[in-house]
Structure formats: C-alpha cells, structure tokens
Design a protein around this motif. Structure first.
Motif: not given
Length: 468
Positions: A229-232, A282-288, A303-308, A346-350
C-alpha cells in the motif's frame, strides 16, 4: 473440544508422518462447510466416517457418521491419493451442511482416530511446498491473494502465483551452477591449458546476469508499494490542520480535532482504497520543541513516519503564512527538521496550505495546493495532486516481478556477489570466483526455497489460517 486444546498447546508442524485436518471454510453458519484432511491416514478417516473409499477425483454422496455409527450429516466425500493432490499427500474432503455444530462433531470424531490432529496455521500449504507442489514465493503469492484488499494487490498476487519470480531466478541460478562447474574443472585440472577466451566469456555471462537482476530490481520498489500500500504521512506544525485533513480524506472522523496544540500524540492510521490501490494515511504529532516526554515520543514517531512514507503531505497553516508573510521559511524549517534529502525521488513531498477558509489573502510564488478541509475548498484539486504522485510511484500499475522486501534483499545480495566476482581473475583465483558465485546462487535459491530457508518457514506460514 480436545482438538482446540491441542492446537493452542502448540504442535510441531514438521511431523510429516502425522495426518492433519482442519475446517477450510470460514467459521459460522453457511450453505456449505468443507473439512480437509491430508496425510497417510486420510483414506482411513474416509472409511471410518463414511464406510467406503470414493473413487479418486470423484465427489460421492455419503452418510457421515461418528465412530459409534451415529449419523452426523449427509454430504459429499472426495478422495485424492498422492501425489496428485493439493498437498502431494493422500488427501480427502468432507463437504457438509454449514452448521457449526456439524463441523465440530466431525472434527471431534476425526480427533478420536489415531495419529490425526488439527492442522497448524498454514500447514496444508507448508506441506504443499515441502512436497514440491509450490515454490516458496508461490506460497507467499497465495498468502497475498488471501490478504488482498484492492484490485491492484489481487492482480499482482495472481500474476506472481501464475508466473512466480522463481521461474526467472531459478534460470539465473542454473546459469551460475553451470559456471561453477566450469570453474571446478579449472581448479581440478590446474596444469592443463586454459582457453584463451575464458575470462571474456565468464565476464560476459556475469554482465548479462547483473544487467538482468538490475532491471528486475528497478521495478522492486513499485511492486512492494502495490503489495503493502501507498504510505502517506501528514506532517506539519501543531494545529496545522493535519487531523482535519485526515478526516476529510478518509470521509469519516477518525482523528480527534481540537484547537489545542499537541492534541495528536501518537500515529493515527487510516486505510483507504483509491482507484483500486491500497493507501495508508498517517496523522502525526506536530513538530516543535517540547519538554513533554509524551509529546517528544510522538514527535520522534512523526519523524519516523515521514522517513518511511512514500508521500508526505507537508501541512502549513495558512494563518501563519498570512501573519508572517513567508511561506518559504515555513517550508524550509519543517523540511530541515525532517532530515530528508531534497534531491531524493522518495518520498514525494507535497506542500499543502491549510485553513484557507479563515485566511483573507495570500500571494504565493509557487502553485502549492491550497485547501480548507473544513469546508472542502481545494480538496478535489488536492486529491488529483495525490493521485498524480501515486502514478509517479506506481507507473503503469502492472504487476511487478518483485513484491516482497525479502525478494528484493535476496536479489541485492546476489547482485553484490556477482559484482564482487567480476573483480576476480578466473585464471589466477578460480577458487575465490567460485565462492562469489556460490553466494550469488544461494541468494537466488532462497527466493524459491531451494536453499537455506528453514528459518523463514514458520514466519511465512503463520500468516495463513489453520485450514490453508
């Protein structure tokens, strides 16, 4: 219910001399249920429960009784003697009325017979593999068919069941074995004259193999994405509208939405089917920067979710841009925190500008998607952008040869050994060259299950149901 107890106490599935049985259809009420049996005791079980042994490969209407002769059901019996059976062993089936109590009574009766036991998860398929009915990658394709949730996953799994990767890799492996045999001759007869064109011939064959493996690996990432599956990942600062966007894309309220910053601490996952492809949001915690240990852990997971991820929706609050007037600085700072290579494909960043329903006027120097997940503004355009990114990842959508990470790693290992082999002079160091070729052949053999896979079997077959 002794057979249930035996199953949960654990059974050694390598005891091939035992006859196994299991319900092959889903539990519960239905028109028909099927109980399958495999092993040397299959014929004996048919005789004891029906009073006869049907003609091979012909369904026969039968009376199914317990060991005391009490009728349990009227159904159909099937007998497939080895080796022409799904498992390569003696094999039988009972086709019964789909009442759960009937199935329980038949299995309790089977358990009373000597040397019969309930099958472990995937044991029928495991026996088919061990008896040469399937290659290991075909059993994995069968598992993928069972687990397929989308048309693309099913299409790829069927393609790999019909034309497994091992058909190609076994051809390569046989070529390597032939080369090794030739080298053994050189080693054994070192005093003989060596053909002048030997080095060129070996290097030419190695180049062909390396090229073929490289071409197959080029499609590996796409195949793994189709299967898994495509991970977003939705990434951004706290309160940037990530959870609202997740709910809008999912069409339901899966994430808690609040104006309080830091509401999302853990990853929230939602799976969708977009045009026949599996997509995992994947909804993630805000970066701060945060002093909260719980929030720090949430950010680490973000950050791990973004890397994967295959695709990142980089959510930027339109109000921040409106107040600060610098979209680029928001983009640059978040991108830097992610630690991703800007030049990587990869990853494609939008980048996604959010909350446009409460922003008066923003002028952007780039055509970034601008949305309001609350009102629906810009959502159709964003979906088109996401679909275009998926097309970039998935290409034509046709089934790829490589669909599992295990296969990809085996091919990479083979490729590395072949590249190492090219650095060796076959005339001066035939032993070293033969060793590189042996490693390459072993890597290919692991795909089909020809060599060195015992440690993989439990992991692969445990994903099957008990009756498969």
């Amino acid at each position: 219910m002794g057979y249930i107890k035996n199953y949960y106490e654990g059974i050694n599935v390598n005891r091939q001399d035992e006859t196994i049985f299991a319900l092959a259809t889903p539990a519960g009420r239905a028109a028909i249920q099927i109980i399958r049996i495999s092993g040397t005791g299959a014929a004996r079980a048919l005789r004891r429960l029906t009073g006869h042994l049907p003609e091979p490969r012909l369904m026969r209407y039968s009376t199914i009784s317990d060991l005391n002769g009490v009728v349990i059901d009227y159904g159909m019996a099937l007998w497939l003697p080895s080796p022409a059976s799904p498992t390569g062993e003696d094999y039988a089936e009972f086709h019964l009325h789909g009442t759960p109590q009937i199935g329980r009574m038949v299995m309790l009766t089977l358990e009373e017979l000597p040397a019969l036991r309930l099958a472990d998860a995937g044991e029928f398929t495991r026996r088919a593999f061990l008896n040469g009915k399937m290659t290991l990658d075909q059993t994995e394709a069968l598992s993928d068919i069972i687990d397929a949730d989308t048309e693309a996953q099913h299409r790829q799994a069927m393609a790999r069941l019909d034309a497994p990767l091992s058909q190609l890799t076994e051809t390569w492996r046989h070529e390597l074995v032939a080369l090794m045999a030739r080298l053994e001759t050189l080693i054994d007869f070192a005093d003989e004259d060596i053909p002048a064109d030997l080095t060129d011939d070996i290097n030419e064959r190695l180049d062909q193999l390396i090229h073929g493996i490289a071409a197959t690996l080029n499609d590996a990432t796409r195949g793994v994405i189709i299967r898994d599956g495509v991970s977003i990942a939705l990434i951004g600062r706290p309160n940037a509208g990530k959870s609202t966007l997740l709910n809008a894309l999912a069409g339901r309220d899966d994430a808690i939405v609040s104006t309080e910053e830091g509401t999302t601490r853990d990853i929230i996952r939602v799976s969708l089917n977009i045009d026949g492809y599996a997509v995992h949001l994947k909804d993630t915690a805000g970066l701060r920067q945060s002093e909260s240990l719980a929030e720090k852990e949430g950010i680490k997971r973000s950050l791990k979710a973004a890397a994967e991820a295959d695709i990142i929706l980089l959510c930027i609050d339109g109000q921040d841009v409106e107040n600060n007037g610098d979209f680029g600085s928001h983009w640059a700072s978040i991108h830097a925190e992610l630690g991703l290579d800007q030049a990587a494909a990869n990853p494609v960043i939008i980048p996604v500008l959010t909350k446009m329903d409460i922003v008066s006027d923003i002028k952007l120097d780039k055509d970034w998607p601008s949305i309001s997940a609350e009102t629906g503004f810009g959502m159709d355009a964003l979906r088109m952008v996401i679909r275009a990114a998926m097309d970039q990842l998935l290409g034509s959508g046709e089934a790829a040869m490589v669909s599992r990470e295990r296969h990809r790693l085996a091919l990479l290992s083979c490729q590395e050994s072949l590249i190492s082999a090219k650095e060796v002079n076959p005339v001066d160091q035939p032993e070293l060259l033969a060793e590189d070729l042996r490693h390459a052949a072993q890597a290919l053999g692991r795909i089909s299950g020809q060599v060195d896979v015992e440690d993989l079997l439990d992991e692969i077959f445990s994903s099957f149901c008990i009756g498969k």
